[in-house]
Design an enzyme around this catalytic site. Structure first.
Site, PDB file in Angstrom:
ATOM      1  N   HIS A 100     -32.295 -13.752 -49.241  1.00 31.46           N
ATOM      2  CA  HIS A 100     -33.588 -14.299 -48.823  1.00 31.46           C
ATOM      3  C   HIS A 100     -34.196 -15.079 -49.986  1.00 31.46           C
ATOM      4  CE1 HIS A 100     -37.188 -14.657 -46.426  1.00 31.46           C
ATOM      5  NE2 HIS A 100     -37.899 -14.328 -47.491  1.00 31.46           N
ATOM      6  N   GLY A 113     -25.293 -24.018 -44.263  1.00 29.71           N
ATOM      7  CA  GLY A 113     -24.058 -23.352 -44.695  1.00 29.71           C
ATOM      8  C   GLY A 113     -23.671 -23.566 -46.142  1.00 29.71           C
ATOM      9  N   ASN A 146     -27.780  -9.485 -46.898  1.00 25.84           N
ATOM     10  CA  ASN A 146     -28.493 -10.729 -46.588  1.00 25.84           C
ATOM     11  C   ASN A 146     -29.044 -11.328 -47.883  1.00 25.84           C
ATOM     12  OD1 ASN A 146     -29.919 -12.711 -44.970  1.00 25.84           O
ATOM     13  ND2 ASN A 146     -31.791 -11.519 -45.288  1.00 25.84           N
ATOM     14  N   LYS A 152     -20.833  -8.204 -28.936  1.00 26.70           N
ATOM     15  CA  LYS A 152     -19.743  -9.180 -29.121  1.00 26.70           C
ATOM     16  C   LYS A 152     -19.443  -9.347 -30.622  1.00 26.70           C
ATOM     17  CE  LYS A 152     -16.851 -12.308 -27.781  1.00 26.70           C
ATOM     18  NZ  LYS A 152     -15.711 -11.963 -26.945  1.00 26.70           N
ATOM     19  N   MET A 171     -30.614 -16.645 -39.278  1.00 28.40           N
ATOM     20  CA  MET A 171     -32.073 -16.636 -39.149  1.00 28.40           C
ATOM     21  C   MET A 171     -32.595 -15.760 -38.013  1.00 28.40           C
ATOM     22  SD  MET A 171     -32.679 -18.289 -41.810  1.00 28.40           S
ATOM     23  CE  MET A 171     -34.399 -18.735 -41.813  1.00 28.40           C
ATOM     24  N   ARG A 172     -31.866 -14.708 -37.692  1.00 29.71           N
ATOM     25  CA  ARG A 172     -32.322 -13.776 -36.663  1.00 29.71           C
ATOM     26  C   ARG A 172     -32.264 -12.349 -37.195  1.00 29.71           C
ATOM     27  NH1 ARG A 172     -34.793 -15.188 -31.836  1.00 29.71           N
ATOM     28  NH2 ARG A 172     -34.146 -17.288 -31.340  1.00 29.71           N
TER      29      ARG A 172
HETATM   30  C1  GAR Z   1     -31.110 -19.973 -47.745  1.00 29.56           C
HETATM   31  O1  GAR Z   1     -32.152 -20.395 -48.579  1.00 29.56           O
HETATM   32  C2  GAR Z   1     -31.275 -18.495 -47.418  1.00 29.56           C
HETATM   33  O2  GAR Z   1     -31.832 -17.746 -48.460  1.00 29.56           O
HETATM   34  C3  GAR Z   1     -32.218 -18.553 -46.235  1.00 29.56           C
HETATM   35  O3  GAR Z   1     -31.759 -19.651 -45.494  1.00 29.56           O
HETATM   36  C4  GAR Z   1     -31.181 -20.619 -46.376  1.00 29.56           C
HETATM   37  C5  GAR Z   1     -29.818 -20.993 -45.851  1.00 29.56           C
HETATM   38  O4  GAR Z   1     -29.267 -22.056 -46.567  1.00 29.56           O
HETATM   39  N1  GAR Z   1     -32.210 -17.331 -45.500  1.00 29.56           N
HETATM   40  C6  GAR Z   1     -33.303 -16.757 -45.007  1.00 29.56           C
HETATM   41  O5  GAR Z   1     -34.412 -17.259 -45.096  1.00 29.56           O
HETATM   42  C7  GAR Z   1     -33.098 -15.424 -44.323  1.00 29.56           C
HETATM   43  N2  GAR Z   1     -34.307 -14.753 -44.105  1.00 29.56           N
HETATM   44  P1  GAR Z   1     -27.724 -22.436 -46.370  1.00 29.56           P
HETATM   45  O6  GAR Z   1     -27.480 -22.516 -44.865  1.00 29.56           O
HETATM   46  O7  GAR Z   1     -27.592 -23.771 -47.019  1.00 29.56           O
HETATM   47  O8  GAR Z   1     -26.888 -21.388 -47.010  1.00 29.56           O
END
Ligand code: GAR
Length: 175
Positions: free
Chosen positions: A97, A11, A95, A61, A80-81
């Protein structure tokens, strides 16, 4: 503007969006998460932001909740889904990435970047589509991969970029 945020993990992006001066004039009204051990929950509680756990399959929901909270933008921050039906959600959805999309969609991004001896990596903000880490790109920022980098150092480097990139992208969309 009223933001809804979706998280699965630590987060840090969530907290950054709440506190970053570039976009904190917007109000984060609701955080939806899908995991028991979601670090974003304690962060939401710290700021008094309502947070609700919804299983990732229950998109109806999520849609109902975002409608009830009247959100203007839905921000996936480490969610992550893959969402099956993003077009049914009541607001535009974005989003972030940790790669220079369209390269390195999916998991283990940094590991693959190191393995392939890339000279650059970075982060991308894009509109959510029903395909994994796809959809129109809004903003992208790159950083150099040094020969001393490993998975951990790269993760840290890219996360730092994300924390400036995401607020900028949100500002761009909401002006
Ligand atoms: C981040 O690096 C984000 O880019 C990645 O998860 C991490 C979350 O970090 N997201 C993905 O890989 C989506 N495909 P956080 O919970 O500390 O913000």
């Amino acid at each position: 503007m009223r933001l809804g945020i979706m998280c699965s993990g630590n987060g840090t992006n969530f907290e950054n969006i709440v506190t970053n001066p570039v976009c904190n004039t917007n109000e984060v009204v609701l955080m939806i998460h899908n995991t028991k051990q979601c670090g974003a929950v304690a962060r939401a509680a710290k700021f008094g932001i309502p947070h609700i756990r919804v299983p990732h399959k229950d998109e109806d929901k999520m849609i109902e909740l975002f409608k009830a909270w009247r959100v203007d933008l839905i921000v996936l921050a480490g969610y992550m889904r893959v969402l099956k039906n993003p077009d049914a959600f009541p607001a535009p959805m974005i989003n972030i990435h940790p790669s220079l999309l369209p390269k390195y969609k999916g998991l283990n991004t940094h590991k693959r970047v190191i393995k392939n001896k890339e000279t650059y990596t970075g982060a991308t903000v894009h509109i959510v589509s029903e395909k994994l880490d796809s959809g129109k790109i809004i903003l992208q920022k790159k950083t150099k991969v040094s020969k001393y980098d490993n998975e951990k150092t790269l993760e840290k480097k890219v996360l730092k970029i994300e924390h400036t990139l995401y607020p900028q992208a949100i500002k761009k969309l909401l002006i």
